[in-house]
Write a protein that holds these residues in place. Structure first.
Motif, short mmCIF file in Angstrom:
data_model
loop_
_atom_site.label_atom_id
_atom_site.label_comp_id
_atom_site.label_asym_id
_atom_site.label_seq_id
_atom_site.Cartn_x
_atom_site.Cartn_y
_atom_site.Cartn_z
N MET A 1 0.50 -1.38 -0.11
CA MET A 1 -0.13 -0.08 -0.47
C MET A 1 0.54 1.28 0.02
N LEU A 2 2.41 1.02 1.11
CA LEU A 2 2.61 2.47 0.40
C LEU A 2 3.73 2.77 -0.33
N ALA A 3 4.11 1.16 -1.43
CA ALA A 3 4.47 1.26 -2.47
C ALA A 3 4.02 2.16 -3.66
N LEU A 4 2.16 1.83 -3.42
CA LEU A 4 1.39 2.68 -4.69
C LEU A 4 2.15 3.75 -4.77
N ASN A 364 -4.71 -3.64 -3.45
CA ASN A 364 -3.57 -3.56 -3.16
C ASN A 364 -2.71 -4.05 -3.34
N GLN A 365 -2.68 -5.66 -3.95
CA GLN A 365 -1.26 -6.36 -4.29
C GLN A 365 -1.26 -6.38 -5.83
N PHE A 366 -2.95 -6.75 -6.04
CA PHE A 366 -2.86 -6.83 -8.17
C PHE A 366 -2.51 -5.43 -8.05
N TYR A 369 1.65 -5.79 -7.62
CA TYR A 369 2.33 -6.62 -8.38
C TYR A 369 1.47 -6.56 -10.20
N GLY A 370 0.04 -7.04 -9.86
CA GLY A 370 -0.45 -7.34 -10.78
C GLY A 370 -0.21 -6.54 -12.14
N LYS A 371 -1.07 -5.12 -11.65
CA LYS A 371 -0.31 -4.05 -12.82
C LYS A 371 1.06 -3.59 -13.60
N MET A 372 1.83 -2.93 -12.28
CA MET A 372 3.39 -2.89 -11.76
C MET A 372 3.84 -3.24 -13.03
N PHE A 418 -4.74 -15.87 -2.92
CA PHE A 418 -5.36 -15.14 -1.54
C PHE A 418 -3.92 -15.33 -0.85
N THR A 419 -3.96 -14.15 -0.17
CA THR A 419 -2.53 -14.15 0.78
C THR A 419 -3.34 -14.05 2.21
#
Length: 456
Positions: A1-4, A364-366, A369-372, A418-419
């Motif tokens: 979340m902070l990385a975004l 947020n993980q999608f 990682y998923g997008k970027m 799932f995480t």
């Protein structure tokens, strides 16, 4: 979340409250942004500054230990600081808590070296600038500055106290002006965030006389963020009390300096301005470790006087030093893996067929990682299904309603990601997915897994 936030925002936008219920000092975010621009958007670039902060902290801690500790206590303190669980962990996470420790230690060394001195105008101005910049790098820096400098004034000779105040008032003015600007510009807005207030509200005492809360919260401190596990947190607490007594009897000024950041933080906590819990008080761990180490060292030094004390010191040393040392040594061979979400999305990227969709329980993980990383878009994502973890049981009807709203046709292939589920939750996943489709693939990594299902 902070990385975004770091990747998506400009330098100027870090002076506004962050998205995704995050809070971090602006200067820390500026360094993180620069690292990403220089080295690319990846975990190594994002984790570089916390890692450097951890390395500098080791050196600064050694210097502070040389000033504070007896020769026997110094290696004990170094071993604890280098090997305890959370001081290690936060040097590898993209958060500001490792740099909080670094700033606290560097400010301590600076203020101790200037104790009692009448500074020239240039040095007084430099001291003011350093403190003013520090509060933009670390939220709790003001507690270290205020706490240690207050002790220096209290312990100074009465005839010299007025001279020090007159000499350093420009420095103090710069510190508190910088802090005030930051507070008005950003911190007050973050403090007004209702989600954060609810998240940390229980971490405050009920009243100024709430001694039970104080004892409980300080006891929890030895478990987290210190990192002593099971019964060892109580043993560490005991060693800390002994260390306090030893310091108080042998050198009251040193004791007050080492305890002052904790005292200043507790004042803010009792005013409901700063939570005394968890990672937010990681910056206090070096000072407490020094006191623990001196307590153990004093017991060890009693061999020729009272052997029972020395034996107790040996027991404490072995009990407190052995588990973190063994764990730290094991980390060299077996690094800790918490949520290997990137590996899961990488697997999906290499096995995904055209038209496949992705459901992630952590949006947020999608997005990161998923997008970027792997170039997925919003068109590849399935909205979050709120009733998936309904404690009353999975509802087939609620899924069908969601499926219509999300425009999910039958025979649609969906990768369910799932995480960080606890075992009971993870056990619920497959039976519920089996009700809505047919399993085609499964891939698991530590802390994260994915199922590919064709919907009924």
């Amino acid at each position: 979340m902070l990385a975004l936030n770091i990747v998506d925002r400009s330098y100027l936008e870090f002076l506004q409250p962050l998205d995704h219920i995050q809070a971090a000092p602006p200067a820390f975010l500026w360094v993180e942004k620069l690292s990403v621009q220089l080295f690319g958007n990846n975990e190594y670039a994002l984790r570089l500054f916390p890692l450097i902060s951890g390395i500098i902290s080791l050196i600064a801690f050694y210097k502070l230990g040389q000033w504070a500790l007896s020769p026997i206590a110094l290696p004990i303190a170094l071993l604890l600081f280098a090997c305890l669980r959370y001081p290690i962990y936060y040097t590898t996470e993209v958060k500001q808590y490792s740099s909080d420790v670094m700033v606290a230690l560097l400010l301590s060394l600076l203020l101790i070296s200037l104790r009692g001195q009448i500074l020239g105008k240039g040095r007084a101005l430099l001291l003011g600038v350093i403190g003013a910049v520090a509060v933009w790098f670390s939220h709790p820096a003001i507690f270290v500055l205020g706490g240690i400098e207050a002790v220096h004034l209290i312990t100074a000779a009465p005839e010299k106290r007025k001279a020090i105040l007159l000499n350093r008032w420009p420095s103090y003015l710069l510190w508190f002006a910088s802090f005030g600007i930051l507070y008005i510009l950003l911190t007050s807005k973050v403090a007004a965030n209702q989600v954060l207030r609810q998240q940390w509200g229980k971490e405050y005492p009920g009243s100024v006389f709430d001694i039970v809360w104080l004892l409980d919260s300080f006891g929890r401190f030895f478990y987290r963020p210190m990192g002593f596990r099971q019964i060892n947190d109580g043993i560490a607490y005991f060693a800390f009390v002994i260390g306090c007594i030893v310091f108080y009897k042998t050198n009251k000024a040193k004791f007050l300096i080492l305890i002052s950041p904790t005292a200043a933080t507790l004042v803010a906590t009792y005013l409901h301005k700063y939570p005394f819990r968890g990672r937010l008080i990681l910056f206090l761990t070096p000072f407490v470790i020094l006191i623990i180490a001196e307590g153990i060292a004093w017991l060890l030094s009693q061999w020729h006087r009272k052997k029972v004390f020395a034996i107790l010191g040996i027991v404490l040393a072995v009990t407190l030093l052995l588990p973190p040392t063994m764990r730290a040594a094991d980390l060299i061979v077996n690094p800790e893996r918490k949520e290997e979400t990137r590996s899961v999305f990488e697997y999906i990227k290499s096995h995904k067929k055209p038209g496949d969709l992705i459901y992630s329980d952590r949006l947020n993980q999608f997005n990161y990682y998923g997008k970027m990383y792997f170039g997925f878009s919003d068109a590849d994502a399935v909205p979050t299904f709120q009733d998936f973890w309904n404690p009353l049981g999975f509802s087939q009807q609620s899924w069908e309603d969601f499926k219509r709203k999300a425009n999910l046709p039958s025979q649609q292939r969906v990768w369910f990601v799932f995480t960080a589920l606890i075992p009971p939750e993870e056990a619920q996943v497959k039976p519920r997915l089996d009700q809505i489709g047919q399993e085609l693939e499964y891939f698991k990594q530590p802390g994260s897994f994915t199922y590919l299902y064709e919907l009924k």
